[in-house]
Design a protein around this motif. Structure first.
Motif, PDB file in Angstrom:
ATOM      1  N   ARG A 156       7.697  16.156 -21.562  1.00 27.55           N
ATOM      2  CA  ARG A 156       8.867  16.781 -22.222  1.00 27.55           C
ATOM      3  C   ARG A 156       9.487  17.841 -21.321  1.00 27.55           C
ATOM      4  NH1 ARG A 156       6.976  20.155 -26.175  1.00 27.55           N
ATOM      5  NH2 ARG A 156       5.090  20.229 -24.903  1.00 27.55           N
ATOM      6  N   MET A 200      13.511  17.685 -21.528  1.00 29.83           N
ATOM      7  CA  MET A 200      13.993  17.193 -22.810  1.00 29.83           C
ATOM      8  C   MET A 200      14.266  18.347 -23.758  1.00 29.83           C
ATOM      9  SD  MET A 200      11.926  13.685 -23.666  1.00 29.83           S
ATOM     10  CE  MET A 200      13.142  13.304 -24.944  1.00 29.83           C
ATOM     11  N   ASN A 215      17.460  13.264 -23.595  1.00 26.35           N
ATOM     12  CA  ASN A 215      17.485  12.835 -24.994  1.00 26.35           C
ATOM     13  C   ASN A 215      18.496  11.721 -25.229  1.00 26.35           C
ATOM     14  OD1 ASN A 215      16.030  15.354 -25.077  1.00 26.35           O
ATOM     15  ND2 ASN A 215      16.574  15.591 -27.220  1.00 26.35           N
ATOM     16  N   CYS A 272      16.705   9.793 -29.508  1.00 23.23           N
ATOM     17  CA  CYS A 272      15.473  10.171 -28.838  1.00 23.23           C
ATOM     18  C   CYS A 272      15.408  11.696 -28.771  1.00 23.23           C
ATOM     19  CB  CYS A 272      15.440   9.568 -27.431  1.00 23.23           C
ATOM     20  SG  CYS A 272      14.054  10.091 -26.396  1.00 23.23           S
ATOM     21  N   PHE A 273      14.244  12.266 -29.063  1.00 25.45           N
ATOM     22  CA  PHE A 273      14.091  13.721 -28.973  1.00 25.45           C
ATOM     23  C   PHE A 273      12.635  14.062 -28.720  1.00 25.45           C
ATOM     24  CE2 PHE A 273      13.515  12.565 -33.391  1.00 25.45           C
ATOM     25  CZ  PHE A 273      12.490  13.381 -33.868  1.00 25.45           C
TER      26      PHE A 273
END
Length: 482
Positions: A257, A262, A276, A312-313
């Motif tokens: 991440r 992200m 993301n 997306c996250f």
């Protein structure tokens, strides 16, 4: 090692320079002195008259000499014997250049040391194209030739490669650079992609990742997402074929991440973060362009939702009072994972007044009773994206994930009399035989809690799922490997 057979250098002293380099400009008089006293061949990258117009200056217009001889920094001073490099020094060092050339008193009016600059042959704007030009492409995918007046972006639309938004043309150079993001060979089969059940290689995933706008470092996440989407458990074919507005929603956990920057905070479900916004899109482009899953074909959604474009996250693990989402699914928090949840669009959960976990949990229960429909139970899962300010209620009270889920599930027992077909004059509903029973809204393990969002705002989000079990889709988590 340099390859003298493809770009041979002359014997003797050879210097590689460019005018757009302060150190090269600094040593220009030194190079003239070396040329006069012992001879030197100067290879100039960006100006045929730098350091001066002379027969000992060679213009490396196509950068072939620099590329084949692995020049990474200018100035570089080499000694070549019998067509092969014997030695080199990089940058300017008065002592080193004197020793290297055997000339005393060289550059005594200059600073003793200056570092060099990056060679044009390793410039990020040029290096990928040079690699294709000089080493040849190893890609096996079909080439599509465009007419000289054809617009690249419009060509992608015309050929049906786009999801409705502009895509990045996947040139050989861009795809080769994308492939640098993984250790997997380009020919490796990642998955058999539905609905057409086409074998998809790492190279094919990389092509669609380029089109989606990904960086190479995102590729491992995209590869793992493709693997997860194409499992029997996730049932991507079914997710396409249903008329419900659902698509794969990607939730990323673990160290990656931060490695790829992200977003798990402000606007994490919205626009503004490249990772993301492009990783989920890359997965959907693979399904579309490799697997053939296109709207109006196998994709039969009545109305669709943003999750069908790519949602997306990342989870804000550090700010959560609970264990991480990946840990709740059996993974170590030091392992990077991507989870695919079959879901529709996000829905706001508004609560600005609850100050106790009991009050907030009751409100979450009311919200979740209408997940997909207040008359459907035991069939579909849900994701709660809990904001930091809501999570603070549980942190302050010492609740963990298990306590929260136990309290929430108890509040989500539904009276069958209220939801059978015909109850309250509504024809939609559950079968009559469920009347008289208390029924759980969600199947066991069907509530997934992820922490994320801004630290300002007493709002959370719920995302309703699709049919679960053998006839639907099961949430799938994959470890992300390089």
């Amino acid at each position: 090692m340099p390859d003298p057979n493809t770009a041979p250098l002359p014997d003797g002293l050879v210097a590689v320079v460019k005018k757009d380099c302060p150190t090269c400009v600094l040593v220009a008089p030194v190079l003239a002195t070396i040329a006069e006293r012992v001879g030197v061949t100067v290879i100039t990258q960006d100006d045929p008259d730098f350091p001066q117009s002379a027969d000992w200056v060679t213009y490396d217009a196509d950068l072939a000499l620099s590329w084949h001889n692995q020049i990474e920094t200018v100035p570089t001073l080499l000694r070549v014997n019998d067509g092969s490099e014997a030695d080199r020094i990089v940058g300017w060092s008065q002592e080193a250049w004197q020793e290297f050339t055997g000339l005393s008193g060289l550059g005594t009016d200059l600073p003793e040391f200056r570092p060099g600059c990056g060679s044009l042959s390793v410039d990020p704007n040029l290096s990928d194209e040079l690699a294709v030009r000089f080493s040849g492409s190893t890609l096996t995918s079909r080439r599509i030739e465009l007419a000289s007046l054809e617009d690249d972006i419009e060509a992608m639309f015309d050929r049906g490669f786009s999801d409705g938004m502009p895509v990045v043309p996947p040139t050989e150079a861009r795809v080769l650079r994308m492939l640098e993001g993984t250790n997997r060979p380009p020919s490796d089969i990642v998955a058999v992609v539905p609905p057409d059940l086409v074998e998809c290689t790492v190279e094919k995933v990389a092509i669609n990742a380029v089109m989606a706008g990904c960086k190479p470092e995102y590729l491992p996440v995209v590869l793992s997402a493709v693997e997860a989407a194409c499992t029997d458990e996730f049932n991507m074919h079914g997710l396409l074929a249903t008329t419900m507005p659902v698509g794969p929603i990607l939730i990323v956990n673990g160290p990656i991440r931060h490695e790829i920057n992200m977003n798990s905070g402000f606007n994490l479900l919205g626009q503004g973060n490249r990772a993301n916004n492009t990783i989920g899109r890359a997965l959907q482009l693979v399904i579309r362009n490799v697997g053939g899953g296109r709207p109006g074909g196998v994709d039969r959604a009545t109305q669709g939702s943003p999750s069908k474009i790519g949602l997306c996250f990342a989870e804000d693990e550090e700010g959560s009072a609970f264990d991480t989402f990946a840990e709740s699914r059996g993974f170590d928090r030091n392992v990077s994972t991507v989870t695919l949840f079959p879901g529709e669009g996000p829905r706001l959960m508004f609560d600005q007044k609850s100050r106790s976990p009991e009050s907030l949990t009751k409100h979450f229960a009311e919200m979740l009773r209408v997940n997909v429909s207040p008359r459907l139970v035991m069939q579909m899962e849900t994701v709660i994206v809990m904001s930091p300010e809501h999570m603070a209620r549980y942190r302050d009270a010492g609740w963990d994930r298990a306590r929260f889920l136990a309290e929430l599930e108890a509040l989500l027992m539904i009276d069958g009399d209220d939801i059978v077909a015909g109850a309250g004059g509504i024809e939609e509903g559950m079968p009559e035989f469920l009347a008289g029973h208390q029924l759980p809204k969600f199947p066991p393990g069907g509530i997934h809690v992820v922490h994320g969002g801004s630290h300002a705002g007493l709002f959370s989000t719920t995302i309703a799922g699709w049919v679960g079990g053998a006839t639907g889709s099961v949430t799938v988590t994959k470890e992300i490997t390089r």
